[in-house]
Design a protein around this motif. Structure first.
Motif, mmCIF file in Angstrom:
data_model
loop_
_atom_site.group_PDB
_atom_site.id
_atom_site.type_symbol
_atom_site.label_atom_id
_atom_site.label_comp_id
_atom_site.label_asym_id
_atom_site.label_seq_id
_atom_site.Cartn_x
_atom_site.Cartn_y
_atom_site.Cartn_z
ATOM 1 N N LEU A 91 0.750 -1.450 0.042
ATOM 2 C CA LEU A 91 0.011 0.076 0.012
ATOM 3 C C LEU A 91 1.099 1.449 0.033
ATOM 4 N N GLY A 92 2.033 1.195 0.580
ATOM 5 C CA GLY A 92 2.886 2.292 0.727
ATOM 6 C C GLY A 92 3.443 2.575 -0.738
ATOM 7 N N GLY A 93 3.867 1.408 -1.480
ATOM 8 C CA GLY A 93 4.153 1.665 -2.823
ATOM 9 C C GLY A 93 3.396 2.318 -3.860
ATOM 10 N N LEU A 94 2.098 1.562 -3.460
ATOM 11 C CA LEU A 94 0.715 2.029 -4.253
ATOM 12 C C LEU A 94 0.417 3.481 -4.190
ATOM 13 N N ALA A 95 0.396 4.073 -2.847
ATOM 14 C CA ALA A 95 0.064 5.183 -2.496
ATOM 15 C C ALA A 95 1.066 6.290 -3.317
ATOM 16 N N PHE A 96 2.377 6.022 -3.307
ATOM 17 C CA PHE A 96 3.100 6.908 -3.933
ATOM 18 C C PHE A 96 2.928 6.865 -5.360
ATOM 19 N N ALA A 97 2.871 5.596 -5.987
ATOM 20 C CA ALA A 97 2.561 5.541 -7.495
ATOM 21 C C ALA A 97 1.240 6.176 -7.875
ATOM 22 N N MET A 98 0.249 6.162 -6.804
ATOM 23 C CA MET A 98 -1.025 7.009 -7.263
ATOM 24 C C MET A 98 -0.733 8.224 -7.434
ATOM 25 N N ILE A 99 -0.134 9.068 -6.451
ATOM 26 C CA ILE A 99 0.321 10.269 -6.335
ATOM 27 C C ILE A 99 1.166 10.817 -7.517
ATOM 28 N N ILE A 100 2.385 10.285 -7.776
ATOM 29 C CA ILE A 100 3.280 10.932 -8.582
ATOM 30 C C ILE A 100 2.889 10.255 -10.179
ATOM 31 N N GLY A 101 2.125 9.089 -10.127
ATOM 32 C CA GLY A 101 2.085 8.506 -11.425
ATOM 33 C C GLY A 101 1.165 9.214 -12.522
ATOM 34 N N PHE A 149 1.223 1.334 -13.699
ATOM 35 C CA PHE A 149 2.367 1.870 -12.892
ATOM 36 C C PHE A 149 1.872 1.746 -11.536
ATOM 37 N N CYS A 150 0.716 1.787 -11.288
ATOM 38 C CA CYS A 150 0.298 1.734 -9.743
ATOM 39 C C CYS A 150 0.426 0.364 -9.296
ATOM 40 N N PHE A 151 0.258 -0.745 -10.298
ATOM 41 C CA PHE A 151 0.314 -2.137 -9.896
ATOM 42 C C PHE A 151 1.810 -2.534 -9.588
ATOM 43 N N ALA A 152 2.647 -1.883 -10.589
ATOM 44 C CA ALA A 152 3.808 -2.214 -10.483
ATOM 45 C C ALA A 152 4.455 -1.357 -9.025
ATOM 46 N N GLY A 153 3.941 -0.303 -8.689
ATOM 47 C CA GLY A 153 4.319 0.097 -7.318
ATOM 48 C C GLY A 153 3.846 -0.325 -6.378
ATOM 49 N N PHE A 154 2.497 -1.184 -6.394
ATOM 50 C CA PHE A 154 2.190 -2.024 -5.193
ATOM 51 C C PHE A 154 2.904 -3.039 -4.992
#
Ligand SMILES: Nc1ncnc2c1ncn2[C@@H]1O[C@H](COP(=O)(O)OP(=O)(O)OP(=O)(O)O)[C@@H](O)[C@H]1O
Ligand SMILES: [Mg+2]
Lengths: 249, 432
Positions: B112-122, B234-239
Motif C-alpha cells: 500500500l505504501g508503494g501503491l500510494a506513492f505511485a498513485m500520487i506521482i504516477g 504503474f500503480c500495480f508495479a508500485g504496489f
C-alpha cells in the motif's frame, strides 16, 4: 436526419502553411463517401482532423450532430467513429488474434478491467474469431502482426478498424500497394463489413472509387472543389482539369 | 510454410494438455519453494533464498512496467523503499499500540505504501512514455532519495528505521524469529504476488498494456487512453514493488535510504533485463541469477560490479531477449525434435569459451588485486594463481588468445548446427 460527419469551415495550418483551407463536407448516415485528390492534397490530414489525431486550427467537426473537434481520438472512437491508417499501424509484436481482440475489448465494455480473465470472455472470443474469419486471417491467428505479408497487414488494419463495431468508418487508402486480385478481395471485404454503416474512404484507384462510392468529394490543395455522385464528378469540368485529367493520362 | 497452421491450432480455448502443463509448472515452482530449505538448510542458504525471493517479487513488479507496458523506469526502487519504510512504521505502530496484526500481513502495508506513492506521482509521470518517462523517473528517484536524508522523522536519517519482527502478534505459533520462518513468509508472498502478477497479464488491462507498449498511437483509435493504461500499470508495479520492500523490511528488520537509492533501481533493471522482459518467467531467472551472483561474487572478488557490467553488456549484445529469450529460442527446435543437433555444439563451444573467460578473470583479478595492494591468490577451479606473477600473466595470455580463436571456430560450428536444426524445424512446420 443529421449528417454522420459534418465539417464546417475547417482550417488546418502547420506553422504558416495552410494545409486545409475552408473545408466543408457533409456525409449522410449510411452513405459511402469517397475522397479523392492528388498526392499531398490533405486527404490523410482530413482524416486526422475528423478522428481527433490533430485539432483544427479553426472550424468545427461534428459527428452525428455533436461537435467533436477538440476531443481526443479515444473519446471520438468511443462515440462510434473508427479509422484505418494509410501506413499500416498495428501492434506488431502481438499476434493477429491479440491485435483484433484488443480492438474488440473497449466496445464489449471490458475497458481497463484488471479483474477479468481475457480468455474467458465469450463475447470477446466470438467477435474476435468472427472478425478474423471476415478478414481471412484465421489461419494466421498466432503469427505476430509484424511478420504478416503486406496485403495481410492491410487486411488486419481493416479488421482492427471495424472490430469495435463503429458506425462511422474512415479508411485511408485500404488497397494501396495491393495487386489486382488483392484489391478486388479487399473491396468485397470493405463492402461487406461496412454494410449499413457510414463509410468514408480515401482511394487513388478510380475503379475502386467509382465502384464503391455513393458520393465523391474531390480535394485539391486542402479545399473541396467538387462533391457529388460519381456521375456528377465524372462530368465536372473542374475535376477533369484538376485531377482526373492528369490521372487518366 | 505450414508453421502457422500447426502452431495456430489453439489459442482461445487451451487444450487439456496445455493447461495441465501450465498448472504443472506452477505446482513444481511452489513445491520447489517448499522443499528448498529442507535440502539446503544452512543459515547461509536460507538467507540467500530469502533475498532471492524478495528480488523475484521486485523484478516481476518491474517487468509490469518494462516488459508489459514498455516503460523504462530508472527509479523503481522508490516504491520498494517506500514500501519498506511503510512496513517498518506499521510494524512499530502495531507493536506500540498492541494492534492484532500478525507479521504475515505486513507486506500488504508495504504494498500500500508503494501503491500510494505511485498513485500520487504516477499521473504526471505516465503522461508520456519513452525518454520523457525515463527522465522523470530518474528525477523523482533523486528527489525521494535526497528527501529521505532530510525528513528524519519519516526515514530515520542515515541509520534508517529499525523494527523488531518478533514483537508482533504470533500467527500459528510462529514468532518469525528464525530465518526459516521468514523464508516461508517470503515464499508465501512470492507465490501470491507471482500468481497475481501473472493473472494481471491475462486481463483486458494486461493485454492493452502490451498494445500500448507496441503502439501507443493506435491504441487511441480503438477506444483506449494510453495515459490511463500506463497509469494503472504503474500503480500495480508500485504496489508489488512495495510488497517486495515490505518483505525486505521484515527480513532485515530495518529500512534505510539504500532501499530507495539508485543502486537498487539499477539492480532491478539489470535483473529484469538479463532475465528477459518478453516472457513472464524472465525476471524470475534474472533475479535468481543476479542475487546469486551478487552474494557469491562479493565474497570472492572486490570488483564484482565489473563482472556485472561485463555480463550485462554480454547479454545485451548477444541475446537482447535475455536468458528467457535464449531458452525460448529453442522451443521450436525441441518441438521439432532437432535439439540434439545443436546441444553437442554447445558443449564443444563451452570449453574454449570458459577458457577465454578464465583468462579474462585472471587478468582482471591480477590488475584489481595488485592495485588494491592485495596479494591473496586467485582461485580458479581449485588452481591458485599468484596475482601478477609471470606465470599468471602467461596463463592468462594463453587462455585468452587460444580460447578466443578456438571459441570463434566453435561458435561458427554452433551457428551451422543452428541453421541445420532450424531448417529441419521449418520443414516440419514448427518455425516460421
Ligand atoms: N504534421 C504535419 N506537419 C507539417 N506538414 C504536414 C503534417 N502532416 C501533413 N503535412 C503536409 O500536409 C500536406 C497534406 O498531407 P496529407 O498526408 O494529408 O496528403 P494526402 O492527401 O493524404 O496525400 P497522399 O495521397 O500522398 O496520401 C502534405 O504537404 C504534408 O507534407
Ligand atoms: Mg494520405
Amino acid at each position: 436526419m443529421t449528417a454522420a460527419i459534418e465539417l464546417n469551415a475547417v482550417e488546418k495550418r502547420f506553422g504558416n502553411v495552410g494545409i486545409i483551407r475552408d473545408l466543408n463536407l457533409s456525409v449522410a448516415q449510411g452513405e459511402r463517401h469517397a475522397i479523392i485528390g492528388p498526392n499531398g492534397a490533405g486527404k490523410s490530414t482530413t482524416f486526422n482532423l475528423i478522428s481527433g489525431h490533430i485539432r483544427p486550427s479553426s472550424g468545427e467537426v461534428r459527428l452525428n450532430g455533436d461537435v467533436i473537434s477538440g476531443l481526443g481520438p479515444f473519446e471520438i472512437n468511443r462515440r462510434g467513429l473508427s479509422r484505418s491508417f494509410q501506413v499500416t499501424n498495428v501492434f506488431s509484436r502481438m499476434s493477429v488474434w491479440e491485435n483484433v481482440r484488443c480492438a474488440v475489448l473497449w466496445a464489449t465494455g471490458h475497458r481497463y478491467a484488471f479483474w477479468k480473465n481475457v480468455d474467458s470472455l465469450p463475447e470477446v472470443r466470438e467477435r474476435t474469431s468472427q472478425i478474423l474469419d471476415d478478414i481471412h486471417l484465421t489461419h494466421r491467428r498466432d503469427v505476430p502482426a509484424g511478420l504478416l505479408t503486406y496485403a495481410e497487414q492491410r487486411e488486419l488494419e481493416i479488421g482492427i478498424t471495424i472490430a469495435g463495431g463503429a458506425n462511422v468508418v474512415l479508411l485511408d487508402e485500404p488497397t494501396a500497394g495491393m495487386s489486382h486480385a488483392e484489391t478486388d478481395r479487399a473491396v468485397a471485404l470493405i463492402r461487406r463489413l461496412t454494410e449499413g454503416k457510414t463509410l468514408v474512404i480515401v482511394e487513388h484507384d478510380m475503379s475502386v472509387v467509382f465502384g464503391l462510392a455513393d458520393r465523391i468529394s474531390v480535394l485539391v490543395y486542402g479545399h473541396i472543389i467538387a462533391s457529388g455522385t460519381p456521375e456528377e464528378i465524372r462530368r465536372d469540368p473542374k475535376v477533369k482539369e484538376a485531377y482526373l485529367g492528369e490521372e487518366a493520362h | 510454410m505450414n508453421a502457422t497452421t500447426t502452431s495456430a491450432s489453439n489459442i482461445s480455448g487451451k487444450s487439456a494438455g496445455d493447461s495441465l502443463r501450465f498448472y504443472g509448472v506452477w505446482l513444481v515452482g511452489i513445491a520447489t519453494l517448499i522443499l528448498l530449505p529442507m535440502i539446503f538448510s544452512s543459515g547461509g542458504s536460507l538467507t540467500s533464498f530469502s533475498l532471492i525471493g524478495i528480488a523475484i517479487v521486485f523484478a516481476l513488479s518491474y517487468n509490469i512496467l518494462l516488459g508489459q507496458t514498455g516503460l523504462l523506469s530508472f527509479g523503481h526502487a522508490v516504491h520498494y523503499g517506500l514500501g519498506g519504510f511503510a512496513a517498518c512504521h506499521v510494524m512499530n505502530a502495531v507493536v506500540s499500540h498492541g494492534w492484532p496484526v500478525p507479521l504475515p500481513f505486513i507486506p500488504l502495508f508495504g504494498g500500500l505504501g508503494g501503491l500510494a506513492f505511485a498513485m500520487i506521482i504516477g499521473w504526471v509521470m505516465t503522461k508520456r512514455a519513452g525518454t520523457v518517462f525515463s527522465m522523470i523517473s530518474l528525477g523523482i528517484a533523486e528527489l525521494v532519495a535526497s528527501s529521505s536524508l532530510i525528513l528524519r522523522s519519516v526515514f530515520g536519517g542515515e541509520s534508517g528505521i529499525s523494527t523488531d519482527r518478533t514483537a508482533l502478534p504470533k500467527m500459528f505459533g510462529w514468532t518469525f524469529g528464525p530465518q526459516i520462518q521468514v523464508y516461508y513468509l517470503i515464499a508465501f508472498w512470492l507465490v501470491i504476488s507471482a500468481i497475481a502478477m501473472y493473472a494481471l497479464t491475462r486481463t483486458p488491462l494486461g493485454r492493452i498494456s502490451n498494445a500500448v507498449r507496441d503502439n501507443p498511437e493506435r491504441v487511441q483509435f480503438i477506444g483506449y487512453d494510453p495515459h490511463v493504461v500506463r497509469y494503472i500499470a504503474f500503480c500495480f508495479a508500485g504496489f508489488f514493488a512495495g510488497v517486495a520492500g515490505g518483505l525486505a523490511a521484515i527480513n532485515f528488520e530495518i529500512a534505510n535510504a539504500a532501499y530507495l537509492g539508485a543502486i537498487q533501481s539499477g539492480l532491478v533493471l539489470f535483473s529484469t533485463f538479463i532475465g528477459g522482459v518478453a516472457f513472464f518467467f524472465g525476471p524470475i531467472l534474472g533475479a535468481i541469477l543476479v542475487t546469486y551472483l551478487q552474494l557469491g561474487l562479493t565474497s570472492v572478488t572486490g570488483v564484482w560490479q565489473l563482472y556485472f557490467g561485463i555480463i550485462f553488456i554480454g547479454i545485451v549484445m548477444l541475446s537482447p531477449g535475455g536468458i528467457a529469450g535464449l531458452i525460448m529460442m529453442h522451443r521450436p527446435l525441441a518441438r521439432a525434435g532437432t535439439l540434439q543437433t545443436v546441444i553437442p555444439s554447445y558443449v564443444v563451444a563451452a570449453v574454449p569459451t570458459l577458457a577465454l573467460a578464465c583468462g579474462v578473470i585472471l587478468t582482471i583479478e591480477s590488475i584489481a588485486r595488485t592495485h588494491s595492494g592485495q596479494s591473496s591468490p586467485i582461485n580458479l577451479f581449485g588452481v591458485a594463481f599468484t596475482p601478477a606473477s609471470p606465470m599468471t600473466w602467461a596463463s592468462a595470455a594463453i587462455l585468452i588468445v587460444v580460447g578466443f580463436f578456438v571459441a570463434r571456430l566453435s561458435w561458427r560450428r554452433v551457428a551451422d548446427a543452428w541453421d541445420r536444426a532450424a531448417t529441419i524445424a521449418r520443414d516440419r512446420g514448427y518455425l516460421a
